[in-house]
Design a protein around this motif. Sequence first.
Motif, PDB file in Angstrom:
ATOM      1  N   PHE A 205      -9.558 -42.811   5.887  1.00 49.27           N
ATOM      2  CA  PHE A 205     -10.419 -42.039   6.774  1.00 49.27           C
ATOM      3  C   PHE A 205     -10.026 -42.264   8.224  1.00 49.27           C
ATOM      4  CE2 PHE A 205     -12.661 -46.074   6.884  1.00 49.27           C
ATOM      5  CZ  PHE A 205     -13.186 -46.135   8.155  1.00 49.27           C
TER       6      PHE A 205
ATOM      7  N   ARG B 186     -13.368 -37.755   6.558  1.00 49.65           N
ATOM      8  CA  ARG B 186     -14.344 -38.237   7.521  1.00 49.65           C
ATOM      9  C   ARG B 186     -15.216 -39.325   6.902  1.00 49.65           C
ATOM     10  NH1 ARG B 186     -16.263 -32.357  10.093  1.00 49.65           N
ATOM     11  NH2 ARG B 186     -14.513 -32.166  11.574  1.00 49.65           N
TER      12      ARG B 186
ATOM     13  N   TYR C 117     -18.507 -32.249  13.371  1.00 45.45           N
ATOM     14  CA  TYR C 117     -18.804 -33.576  12.824  1.00 45.45           C
ATOM     15  C   TYR C 117     -20.316 -33.782  12.778  1.00 45.45           C
ATOM     16  CZ  TYR C 117     -17.280 -38.236  11.401  1.00 45.45           C
ATOM     17  OH  TYR C 117     -17.013 -39.369  10.665  1.00 45.45           O
TER      18      TYR C 117
ATOM     19  N   HIS D 251     -11.552 -32.720   6.154  1.00 46.53           N
ATOM     20  CA  HIS D 251     -12.945 -33.115   6.356  1.00 46.53           C
ATOM     21  C   HIS D 251     -13.399 -34.160   5.338  1.00 46.53           C
ATOM     22  CE1 HIS D 251     -14.212 -29.308   8.824  1.00 46.53           C
ATOM     23  NE2 HIS D 251     -13.290 -30.040   9.408  1.00 46.53           N
TER      24      HIS D 251
ATOM     25  N   THR E 150     -20.925 -38.742  18.461  1.00 47.61           N
ATOM     26  CA  THR E 150     -19.707 -37.943  18.403  1.00 47.61           C
ATOM     27  C   THR E 150     -19.810 -36.795  19.395  1.00 47.61           C
ATOM     28  OG1 THR E 150     -18.254 -36.629  16.950  1.00 47.61           O
ATOM     29  CG2 THR E 150     -20.621 -36.504  16.534  1.00 47.61           C
TER      30      THR E 150
ATOM     31  N   ASP F 248     -12.881 -40.826  14.051  1.00 50.12           N
ATOM     32  CA  ASP F 248     -11.789 -39.856  13.978  1.00 50.12           C
ATOM     33  C   ASP F 248     -12.351 -38.537  13.473  1.00 50.12           C
ATOM     34  OD1 ASP F 248      -9.455 -38.351  13.268  1.00 50.12           O
ATOM     35  OD2 ASP F 248      -8.325 -40.220  13.056  1.00 50.12           O
ATOM     36  N   PRO F 249     -12.191 -37.426  14.218  1.00 51.84           N
ATOM     37  CA  PRO F 249     -12.846 -36.168  13.834  1.00 51.84           C
ATOM     38  C   PRO F 249     -12.192 -35.442  12.669  1.00 51.84           C
ATOM     39  CG  PRO F 249     -11.543 -35.844  15.823  1.00 51.84           C
ATOM     40  CD  PRO F 249     -11.526 -37.318  15.539  1.00 51.84           C
ATOM     41  N   TRP F 250     -10.939 -35.745  12.355  1.00 53.06           N
ATOM     42  CA  TRP F 250     -10.224 -35.009  11.315  1.00 53.06           C
ATOM     43  C   TRP F 250     -10.587 -33.523  11.411  1.00 53.06           C
ATOM     44  CZ3 TRP F 250      -6.290 -37.279   9.057  1.00 53.06           C
ATOM     45  CH2 TRP F 250      -6.288 -38.670   8.887  1.00 53.06           C
TER      46      TRP F 250
ATOM     47  N   GLN G 226     -21.578 -31.876   9.708  1.00 52.52           N
ATOM     48  CA  GLN G 226     -21.345 -32.570   8.450  1.00 52.52           C
ATOM     49  C   GLN G 226     -22.207 -33.822   8.339  1.00 52.52           C
ATOM     50  OE1 GLN G 226     -17.209 -33.165   7.558  1.00 52.52           O
ATOM     51  NE2 GLN G 226     -17.609 -34.199   5.621  1.00 52.52           N
ATOM     52  N   THR G 227     -22.406 -34.509   9.444  1.00 46.96           N
ATOM     53  CA  THR G 227     -23.264 -35.693   9.458  1.00 46.96           C
ATOM     54  C   THR G 227     -24.686 -35.342   9.040  1.00 46.96           C
ATOM     55  OG1 THR G 227     -21.939 -36.758  11.187  1.00 46.96           O
ATOM     56  CG2 THR G 227     -24.218 -37.502  10.935  1.00 46.96           C
TER      57      THR G 227
END
Length: 233
Positions: free
Chosen positions: A13, A153, A182, A150, A177, A142-144, A185-186
């Motif tokens: 990740f 992450r 992000y 994704h 972030t 790290d945002p990927w 998704q969080t």
Amino acid sequence: MSEFDPKPPRRNFYGRRHGKTLRQSQKGYLSEDLGNLRPRGITLDENPERKPIDLAQIFGDDRPVWLEVGFGGGEHMVHMAARYPQIGIIGCEPFINGVAMLLGKIRAAGVSNVSVHPGDARDLMDVLPEGSISKAFLNYPDPWPKARHHRRRFVTPEHLIPLYRVMKPGAEFRVATDIPDYVRQTLEEVPQAGFELISEGKDAWDDWLSTRYEQKALREGRVPHYVTFRRKG
């Protein structure tokens, strides 16, 4: 640095392990300080049976223990250690340059309630006792950014389920972030892992210390976002 390199059969990740050439002083921090600050029994080589470690042996007592995943240059971690000397804080960071920066900051601040795992946070979470972490931080991970990445992450079940296991019921999990996707998704995945959303928005926590990554985001016109969860009982 190979003796500190865990090699789990997992998808990373994080990105690079090494960056630009270390300064001589930073090499000194790694050779002189890391050995005493590194918790034992974390890597697969040291603990192939993945037995739970004793956190009291790390900090010398049964104080509350906090966890920072990916501490970057270490400024937030050292700030928290200095502000809350009654707690112990373990930081995980696979990027060796960041580890060296943290060690320099620890020397300068003179804090002693810290422990440093220079590797994958999952290796640490594997061996942390259940319900042993009182607070956790994920700052500017790290945002990927590419959609196909994704799943790398941190805010995915591969990481969140172990995090849930090691956190105490009611423990706080903070995420900072500057990447809107992000945040999306969080907010989608962390509650599914057993965490309750407490707050989210542009207002930082009262004890927040802006990191170099946040300052870079602000210079480049990105807006920081702060999200707070609580681990359900």
